[in-house]
Scaffold this active site. Structure first.
Site, short mmCIF file in Angstrom:
data_model
loop_
_atom_site.label_atom_id
_atom_site.label_comp_id
_atom_site.label_asym_id
_atom_site.label_seq_id
_atom_site.Cartn_x
_atom_site.Cartn_y
_atom_site.Cartn_z
CG ASP A 465 -3.50 -8.55 3.01
OD1 ASP A 465 -3.20 -7.72 2.13
OD2 ASP A 465 -3.07 -9.71 3.03
O1 CEZ Z 1 -0.91 -12.04 5.10
C1 CEZ Z 1 0.09 -11.12 4.69
C2 CEZ Z 1 -0.02 -10.94 3.21
O2 CEZ Z 1 0.31 -12.14 2.56
O3 CEZ Z 1 -0.11 -9.89 5.35
C3 CEZ Z 1 0.67 -8.79 4.93
C4 CEZ Z 1 0.49 -8.54 3.45
O4 CEZ Z 1 1.27 -7.45 3.00
C5 CEZ Z 1 0.84 -9.80 2.70
O5 CEZ Z 1 0.66 -9.59 1.33
C6 CEZ Z 1 0.26 -7.59 5.74
O6 CEZ Z 1 -1.11 -7.47 5.80
O7 CEZ Z 1 -5.37 -10.92 7.90
C7 CEZ Z 1 -4.92 -11.12 6.76
O8 CEZ Z 1 -5.65 -11.35 5.81
C8 CEZ Z 1 -3.43 -11.01 6.56
O9 CEZ Z 1 -3.22 -10.65 5.26
C9 CEZ Z 1 -2.65 -12.27 6.85
O10 CEZ Z 1 -3.22 -13.36 6.24
C10 CEZ Z 1 -1.18 -12.20 6.50
C11 CEZ Z 1 -0.60 -13.43 7.15
O11 CEZ Z 1 0.42 -13.04 7.95
C12 CEZ Z 1 -0.23 -14.55 6.26
O12 CEZ Z 1 1.12 -14.49 5.93
#
Ligand code: CEZ
Length: 783
Positions: A465
């Site tokens: 993300d």
């Molecule tokens: O969120 C996860 C997402 O829920 O991070 C993963 C992604 O594949 C998952 O779908 C890798 O990026 O900074 C952010 O926005 C991140 O996206 C985090 O919020 C992350 C966290 O670890 C929450 O679980």
């Protein structure tokens, strides 16, 4: 004595000071309660958006669930002060806020309850919580008994509500309800929000089954100048009976009891939210019944894999805590009403192994929200008024990748080929199309987002993300997404072959071939693949980059998509082991970024070694484990599985700060840059890791590969394993498997009910039947 132990689907910790962050979680259909061993608690319920009924001392921003949440003196918790009337000696249960050393302490985590068993000052005390089966209500029970001498004691259940609202907050004792009721108004400004919030459960309550002799509803009156270790209230003969009028609300009750030697007394309390007083009355009537209906999280005991190996710690985790965590994801969708599409699809994948019908529903819900041009939405809306929030307002490029992957798992677990013929709508047109067509459109849409070289554009982020600035100008590409797209297409081709629908085969195969060549031409550098090429044309994630020199995901998915030759595979594996493997698992990237890289993005601003910036990000580590099984790296995969699960041994337990009752989304990495914190758990149990680990165990370790004709057995136990047994329900049958290494076998031999299987494949399964499968493997030279 050992610091921790596990037996009979419970894990216990015996010292709250050694692992103060250790905790557990309980849930029902709309409530999640996380409690740590000290008594600090974090509860949320869906109304239908997540809300709290007790908070910290300052107003929190509304946000999604966070890793490594800090605990401070006034963090919400569920406590009981106990005062010896004879000498005034004071302590608190279960440990905080007074934090005294107990003669005996046990924090015990089970499926449907969390217990503390304590012995101190001649008393035996038990403090325990469960959630109500249907209501957002915590049911707490306190049992106190005197050991050898008579005891006169005062007890003070203390449940702070925290800072609830800057608009309106108050609390008072209600003698008819026999409890303290806190009223507040969730802050808002837009008029329209009034009508949305009218139904909110803005009341919080602490109810007791017996009337107290005094009480306090005002935090300051209770705490006074004594602080929470020795609040002024408990130092007085009686609590001050003060109400809170736009003052910090709390709930403190006071009881006095005399216990004869061996005498025992039990109290019950209920804590939770409500919309109005009548609702609290009804709750009172249900909760204080003889036997209230308590939540028993369904972890699909009769479907789940049960294994017995020479590794009891692994067995205990796999046979219970792992399916429990998968079930939690399926029940609560990570406490959101708009789970990210990628998360929702992977949560469905995990559920295929436990509850295929539920997984099917999740897959169909997702496809019913697809756009007619094939694009999948960024989040799946689970409620009529749900909307895309937080990260789901940022477009991501990878959602379609997870569709064939989840569908393949579903097909393997259910044999339900008919689902592909089901007609479903699209979000933005009146057209309907079969599931099969929905999938082809999703994959075509995925393929359309490639550049002139056939590499996948990353846009504002892929699986990662916060990797939001590699391609925001429209040119940057992702190596991970390129390999993941190839793998998704390969998976789709396998599904098509199974369905006998091969007309489009040449088209998809061409894309696979083109992308494989392109990926190798543009991403391979030295001994491993780079992570991507930025908008400005820079290949990053390569040897020579001062920060972020090697990323795990492109290596993993290159292996999965079979885009590598033997030489590349050897050098990549060696590079991952050398650069990324730590005692707590494989890191996502190293060296972790220490400053903003404007051509990579927000990920580089995260603290080095946390989350996507170089932690042991277990989701990605689980992809890697799965990939290792696909290339027959059994020992390597097993080693990493073991590193993923916290152990009961003291140094590991204290360093991770977590019991082996869930897998967190990450352990701190950047182990060379920050060795002191390396291994520390994020304590966040929302993670796609569990689904991939489960799949790795079923398909990799046990090698149960469901095919169109039946099941092929290709177990890959580690070489240290001589014998193991497992039972798994899959594709409508029960498989009781024994695997053993014997010197008489020169290759794998598989017998079903005593008859040897050709090619280790059992064909023509009879639904409902139980098969006894004996697998003999050649002995290894290792111990
Ligand atoms: O969120 C996860 C997402 O829920 O991070 C993963 C992604 O594949 C998952 O779908 C890798 O990026 O900074 C952010 O926005 C991140 O996206 C985090 O919020 C992350 C966290 O670890 C929450 O679980």
């Amino acid at each position: 004595m050992r610091l921790a132990h596990q037996k009979d689907k419970t894990v216990s910790l015996f010292d709250p000071q050694a692992v103060p962050t250790a905790g557990s979680y309980l849930w029902n259909a709309h409530t999640l309660l996380q409690v740590n061993c000290q008594g600090y608690a974090n509860a949320q319920f869906l109304q239908p958006e997540p809300a709290k009924y007790a908070s910290g001392p300052s107003l929190e921003a509304t946000t999604f669930m966070q890793p490594e949440q800090p605990i401070f003196e006034h963090s919400p918790g569920r406590f009981v002060y106990v005062k010896d009337a004879r000498d005034g000696g004071l302590f608190s249960l279960p440990f905080a806020p007074s934090k005294q050393t107990f003669e005996h302490f046990e924090f015990q985590c089970a499926n449907d309850a969390i217990y503390w068993h304590i012995t101190h000052r001649g008393l035996r005390l038990s403090w325990q919580v469960s959630l109500h089966a249907e209501l957002a209500v915590e049911v707490w029970t306190l049992t106190i008994s005197a050991l050898d001498t008579a005891k006169q004691i005062d007890i003070y259940p203390y449940f702070p509500f925290g800072y609830r609202s800057w608009m309106n907050q108050s609390a008072d004792f209600d003698s008819d309800l026999n409890g303290i009721i806190c009223r507040s108004v969730t802050p808002y400004q837009k008029t329209a929000d009034y009508f949305k919030q009218k139904e909110f459960k803005d009341l919080s309550f602490l109810l007791a089954d017996q009337p107290p002799i005094s009480w306090d509803a005002r935090q300051q009156a209770f705490e006074g100048n004594g602080g929470l270790r020795a609040p002024q209230g408990v130092m007085q003969p009686q609590l001050s009976q003060s109400s809170a009028h736009y003052e910090l609300p709390t709930a403190a009750l006071h009881y006095q009891l005399s216990l004869t030697p061996g005498g025992e007394k039990t109290f019950r309390f209920a804590f939770g939210p409500a919309n109005n007083r009548a609702e609290i009355e009804a709750i009172r009537a249900t909760v204080f019944r003889q036997t209230p209906k308590l939540a028993k999280p369904n972890w699909y005991a009769d479907q789940t894999l049960q294994m017995q190996s020479n590794d009891p710690q692994l067995d205990a985790f796999v046979n219970f805590w792992l399916p429990r965590q998968i079930a939690y994801h399926g029940d609560l969708n990570r406490l959101t009403t708009d789970p990210q599409t990628r998360n929702y699809l992977q949560d469905a994948m995990g559920l295929c192994y436990l509850a295929p019908a539920k997984a099917r529903q999740m897959l169909l819900t997702t496809l019913g929200q697809q756009y007619a041009d094939g694009a999948l939405p960024d989040g799946v809306l689970l409620h009529a008024n749900a909307s895309l929030k937080y990260i789901n307002q940022v477009p991501h490029t990878d959602h379609a990748v997870w569709l064939p992957i989840a569908l393949q798992a579903y097909l393997q677990c259910s044999n339900d080929t008919d689902v592909f013929d089901l007609n479903l709508p699209f979000a933005d047109s009146s057209e309907t199309a079969s599931v099969f067509t929905h999938c082809e459109r999703a994959l075509s849409h995925l393929l359309a987002a490639r550049d002139h070289r056939q590499l996948s554009l990353i846009g504002q982020g892929d699986w990662c993300d916060p990797m939001n600035m590699v391609g925001y100008q429209g040119k940057g590409v992702s190596a991970w997404l390129t390999f993941a797209t190839i793998y998704a297409l390969q998976t789709w081709l396998q599904i098509c072959a199974r369905l006998g629908r091969t007309n489009q085969r040449a088209f998809w195969q061409q894309a696979i071939d083109d992308m494989t060549t392109a990926a190798n031409t543009h991403f391979w550098h030295g001994d491993w693949f780079g992570r991507g090429i930025t908008d400005a044309g820079r290949l990053f994630g390569i040897d020579g980059d001062e920060e972020g020199a090697i990323f795990l995901n492109p290596q993993t998915w290159a292996l999965l998509s079979q885009c590598v030759n033997e030489e590349q595979q050897t050098s990549m594996l060696a590079a991952v082991t050398h650069h990324l493997e730590t005692p707590y698992g494989v890191e996502l990237v190293t060296p972790a970024f220490t400053q903003m890289h404007e051509d990579i993005g927000r990920v580089t601003q995260k603290f080095p070694g946390t989350a996507e910036n170089g932690s042991v990000y277990n989701h990605a580590a689980a992809f890697y484990i799965y990939a290792l099984y696909t290339i027959g790296e059994a020992d390597h995969a097993y080693r990493l599985i073991r590193k993923m699960i916290p152990s009961l041994d003291e140094p590991d337990l204290t360093q991770r700060g977590q019991l082996p009752n869930f897998i967190p989304n990450y352990y701190r990495g950047a182990s060379r840059q920050f060795p002191r914190t390396a291994g520390r758990s994020s304590l966040l149990f929302n993670t796609g890791t569990v689904h991939w680990l489960y799949r790795s165990l079923v398909e990799g370790l046990l090698g149960i590969l469901v095919t169109a004709n039946g099941v092929r057995f290709a177990p890959q136990p580690p070489s240290t394993l001589r014998h193991m047994q497992a039972c798994k329900h899959i594709a409508g049958v029960q498989l009781d498997i024994t695997i053993e290494r014997t010197s008489s076998a020169t290759c794998q031999q598989t017998y079903v009910d005593g008859v040897r299987l050709p090619q280790n494949e059992l064909s023509q399964l009879t639904v409902g039947k139980q098969y006894s499968v004996q697998i003999q493997l050649p002995a290894t030279t290792q111990p």
